[in-house]
Design an enzyme around this catalytic site. Structure first.
Site, PDB file in Angstrom:
ATOM      1  N   SER A   1       0.884  -1.171   0.000  1.00 44.55           N
ATOM      2  CA  SER A   1       0.000   0.000   0.000  1.00 44.55           C
ATOM      3  C   SER A   1       0.913   1.211   0.000  1.00 44.55           C
ATOM      4  O   SER A   1       2.096   1.099   0.339  1.00 44.55           O
ATOM      5  CB  SER A   1      -0.847  -0.031   1.271  1.00 44.55           C
ATOM      6  OG  SER A   1      -1.371   1.243   1.549  1.00 44.55           O
TER       7      SER A   1
ATOM      8  N   TYR B   1      -2.364  -0.735  10.391  1.00 45.02           N
ATOM      9  CA  TYR B   1      -2.394  -1.127   8.971  1.00 45.02           C
ATOM     10  C   TYR B   1      -1.086  -0.709   8.291  1.00 45.02           C
ATOM     11  O   TYR B   1      -0.454  -1.488   7.585  1.00 45.02           O
ATOM     12  CB  TYR B   1      -3.601  -0.476   8.291  1.00 45.02           C
ATOM     13  CG  TYR B   1      -3.727  -0.772   6.814  1.00 45.02           C
ATOM     14  CD1 TYR B   1      -4.253  -1.980   6.369  1.00 45.02           C
ATOM     15  CD2 TYR B   1      -3.326   0.163   5.856  1.00 45.02           C
ATOM     16  CE1 TYR B   1      -4.384  -2.253   5.007  1.00 45.02           C
ATOM     17  CE2 TYR B   1      -3.449  -0.101   4.499  1.00 45.02           C
ATOM     18  CZ  TYR B   1      -3.986  -1.306   4.078  1.00 45.02           C
ATOM     19  OH  TYR B   1      -4.108  -1.562   2.732  1.00 45.02           O
TER      20      TYR B   1
HETATM   21  N1  LIG Z   1      -8.716  -1.224  -2.257  1.00 43.08           N
HETATM   22  C1  LIG Z   1      -7.695  -0.392  -2.199  1.00 43.08           C
HETATM   23  O1  LIG Z   1      -7.824   0.805  -2.538  1.00 43.08           O
HETATM   24  C2  LIG Z   1      -6.335  -0.870  -1.725  1.00 43.08           C
HETATM   25  C3  LIG Z   1      -5.269   0.032  -1.754  1.00 43.08           C
HETATM   26  C4  LIG Z   1      -4.013  -0.389  -1.326  1.00 43.08           C
HETATM   27  C5  LIG Z   1      -3.837  -1.702  -0.899  1.00 43.08           C
HETATM   28  N2  LIG Z   1      -4.897  -2.564  -0.877  1.00 43.08           N
HETATM   29  C6  LIG Z   1      -4.654  -3.937  -0.430  1.00 43.08           C
HETATM   30  O2  LIG Z   1      -5.201  -4.824  -1.398  1.00 43.08           O
HETATM   31  C7  LIG Z   1      -5.599  -6.029  -0.760  1.00 43.08           C
HETATM   32  C8  LIG Z   1      -7.043  -6.336  -1.106  1.00 43.08           C
HETATM   33  O3  LIG Z   1      -7.829  -5.294  -0.595  1.00 43.08           O
HETATM   34  P1  LIG Z   1      -9.364  -5.081  -0.979  1.00 43.08           P
HETATM   35  O4  LIG Z   1      -9.548  -3.632  -1.093  1.00 43.08           O
HETATM   36  O5  LIG Z   1      -9.750  -6.004  -2.060  1.00 43.08           O
HETATM   37  O6  LIG Z   1     -10.043  -5.553   0.420  1.00 43.08           O
HETATM   38  P2  LIG Z   1     -11.461  -6.205   0.730  1.00 43.08           P
HETATM   39  O7  LIG Z   1     -12.444  -5.854  -0.312  1.00 43.08           O
HETATM   40  O8  LIG Z   1     -11.742  -5.852   2.157  1.00 43.08           O
HETATM   41  O9  LIG Z   1     -11.154  -7.757   0.619  1.00 43.08           O
HETATM   42  C9  LIG Z   1     -10.289  -8.360   1.556  1.00 43.08           C
HETATM   43  C10 LIG Z   1     -10.344  -9.863   1.420  1.00 43.08           C
HETATM   44  O10 LIG Z   1      -9.556 -10.425   2.486  1.00 43.08           O
HETATM   45  C11 LIG Z   1     -10.314 -11.418   3.158  1.00 43.08           C
HETATM   46  N3  LIG Z   1      -9.984 -11.498   4.576  1.00 43.08           N
HETATM   47  C12 LIG Z   1     -10.025 -10.484   5.497  1.00 43.08           C
HETATM   48  N4  LIG Z   1      -9.749 -10.987   6.716  1.00 43.08           N
HETATM   49  C13 LIG Z   1      -9.524 -12.309   6.572  1.00 43.08           C
HETATM   50  C14 LIG Z   1      -9.214 -13.346   7.465  1.00 43.08           C
HETATM   51  N5  LIG Z   1      -9.093 -13.140   8.786  1.00 43.08           N
HETATM   52  N6  LIG Z   1      -9.081 -14.597   6.983  1.00 43.08           N
HETATM   53  C15 LIG Z   1      -9.220 -14.853   5.664  1.00 43.08           C
HETATM   54  N7  LIG Z   1      -9.516 -13.917   4.753  1.00 43.08           N
HETATM   55  C16 LIG Z   1      -9.679 -12.648   5.211  1.00 43.08           C
HETATM   56  C17 LIG Z   1     -11.752 -10.963   3.004  1.00 43.08           C
HETATM   57  O11 LIG Z   1     -12.610 -12.064   3.195  1.00 43.08           O
HETATM   58  P3  LIG Z   1     -14.131 -11.840   3.706  1.00 43.08           P
HETATM   59  O12 LIG Z   1     -14.775 -10.947   2.691  1.00 43.08           O
HETATM   60  O13 LIG Z   1     -14.669 -13.208   3.774  1.00 43.08           O
HETATM   61  O14 LIG Z   1     -14.011 -11.169   5.049  1.00 43.08           O
HETATM   62  C18 LIG Z   1     -11.749 -10.420   1.569  1.00 43.08           C
HETATM   63  O15 LIG Z   1     -11.932 -11.459   0.645  1.00 43.08           O
HETATM   64  C19 LIG Z   1      -5.339  -5.820   0.731  1.00 43.08           C
HETATM   65  O16 LIG Z   1      -4.101  -6.374   1.073  1.00 43.08           O
HETATM   66  C20 LIG Z   1      -5.296  -4.324   0.880  1.00 43.08           C
HETATM   67  O17 LIG Z   1      -4.531  -3.925   1.989  1.00 43.08           O
HETATM   68  C21 LIG Z   1      -6.139  -2.167  -1.282  1.00 43.08           C
END
Ligand SMILES: NC(=O)c1ccc[n+]([C@@H]2O[C@H](COP(=O)([O-])OP(=O)(O)OC[C@H]3O[C@@H](n4cnc5c(N)ncnc54)[C@H](OP(=O)(O)O)[C@@H]3O)[C@@H](O)[C@H]2O)c1
Length: 254
Positions: A159, A172
């Site tokens: 990130s 985070y």
């Molecule tokens: N979106 C952005 O703008 C952004 C920017 C920078 C970095 N990122 C990074 O990109 C990655 C994906 O983010 P996202 O935005 O797609 O997040 P998201 O929509 O919240 O999805 C996160 C995923 O992780 C799973 N997860 C969370 N806690 C868990 C646990 N305890 N055990 C197993 N699975 C778990 C969730 O499963 P459930 O749905 O079943 O809870 C979900 O499938 C992350 O590493 C995030 O830090 C995202």
């Protein structure tokens, strides 16, 4: 040209990842869901790991509808799983597929964004467990089967707050710095092997996590997970074999 270049455009095709065995964490939603489907569309056999079984089943159905190879589902809560769970998973992958060609470490939680002095110890522990320690345990358990692959790729998710700290981004941000450290340490240690370690900064992307972090933002102005997939496929494709220890940015400017 790497994905850090603003004009990066890697064009995947339906055989880019043919028969690669790839484990995706957090495969039920957001970026992980999109990556799992995209990998399957490119010919990979994907192992869908995530917390909510119904979400994983939905992705499983999507992949089959699109003509992808039958995926595997691993419902697992990273906050409670131990090394023995991951070692059991590695044994199953070894007997089912004979090797592991890739891991996308995508699952993360945001925790509470708050002043540093207000971070609760239990929240700190949970974010570090899910975002950092689970990755250490999974790498430890999977190294033997990654070594069975002729060219393995391990991709971590960073990130912008994993390279530069930001007020109120609390645990985070700490967890993403630790993720970068893990990636760089492994990349250096394995630089003369056929396993490469890199990380991706997706940049602002339209998902639930982003909406939680920026509730006032208009999501329609953000890139969708599907728009940032070229970097995700590139790092799993053999064309990136020379890339190791790098942080690739999907979007210019963040
Ligand atoms: N979106 C952005 O703008 C952004 C920017 C920078 C970095 N990122 C990074 O990109 C990655 C994906 O983010 P996202 O935005 O797609 O997040 P998201 O929509 O919240 O999805 C996160 C995923 O992780 C799973 N997860 C969370 N806690 C868990 C646990 N305890 N055990 C197993 N699975 C778990 C969730 O499963 P459930 O749905 O079943 O809870 C979900 O499938 C992350 O590493 C995030 O830090 C995202």
């Amino acid at each position: 040209m790497t994905a850090n270049h603003p004009h990066f455009s890697f064009e995947s095709h339906e055989k880019s990842l043919e028969n690669k065995v790839i484990l995706v964490t957090g495969a039920g939603d957001g970026i992980g869901k999109e990556a799992a489907i995209k990998y399957a569309k490119c010919g990979a056999r994907v192992i869908l790991l995530g917390k909510t079984t119904e979400k994983l089943e939905h992705v499983y159905d999507n992949i089959l509808e699109l003509g992808g190879k039958q995926p595997s589902i691993v419902p697992l809560d990273l906050s409670g799983a131990t090394l023995s769970h991951y070692e059991g998973l590695a044994d199953t992958i070894a007997s089912e597929y004979g090797r592991l060609d890739g891991i996308l470490f995508n699952a993360s939680i945001l925790g509470n964004l708050c002043p540093f002095g207000q971070i609760k110890e239990s929240e700190f522990d949970e974010v570090i467990q899910v975002n950092v320690k689970s990755q250490f345990l999974i790498v430890k358990a999977m190294l033997p089967i990654l070594k069975m692959s002729p060219a393995a790729s391990v991709v971590f998710t960073s990130s912008s707050v994993g390279s530069k700290g930001r007020a109120f981004w609390s645990t985070y941000s700490v967890s993403k710095f630790a993720t970068e450290g893990m990636m760089q340490t492994l990349a250096d240690e394995y630089k003369n092997s056929h396993i490469r370690f890199n990380s991706i900064n997706p940049g602002a992307t339209r998902t639930n996590m982003r909406a939680k972090a920026f509730p006032a933002e208009d999501p329609s102005e953000l890139k969708t997970p599907s728009q940032i997939m070229p970097t995700y496929v590139y790092l799993m494709d053999d064309v990136s074999r020379g890339i190791n220890g790098q942080l690739l940015h999907c979007q210019a400017g963040n």
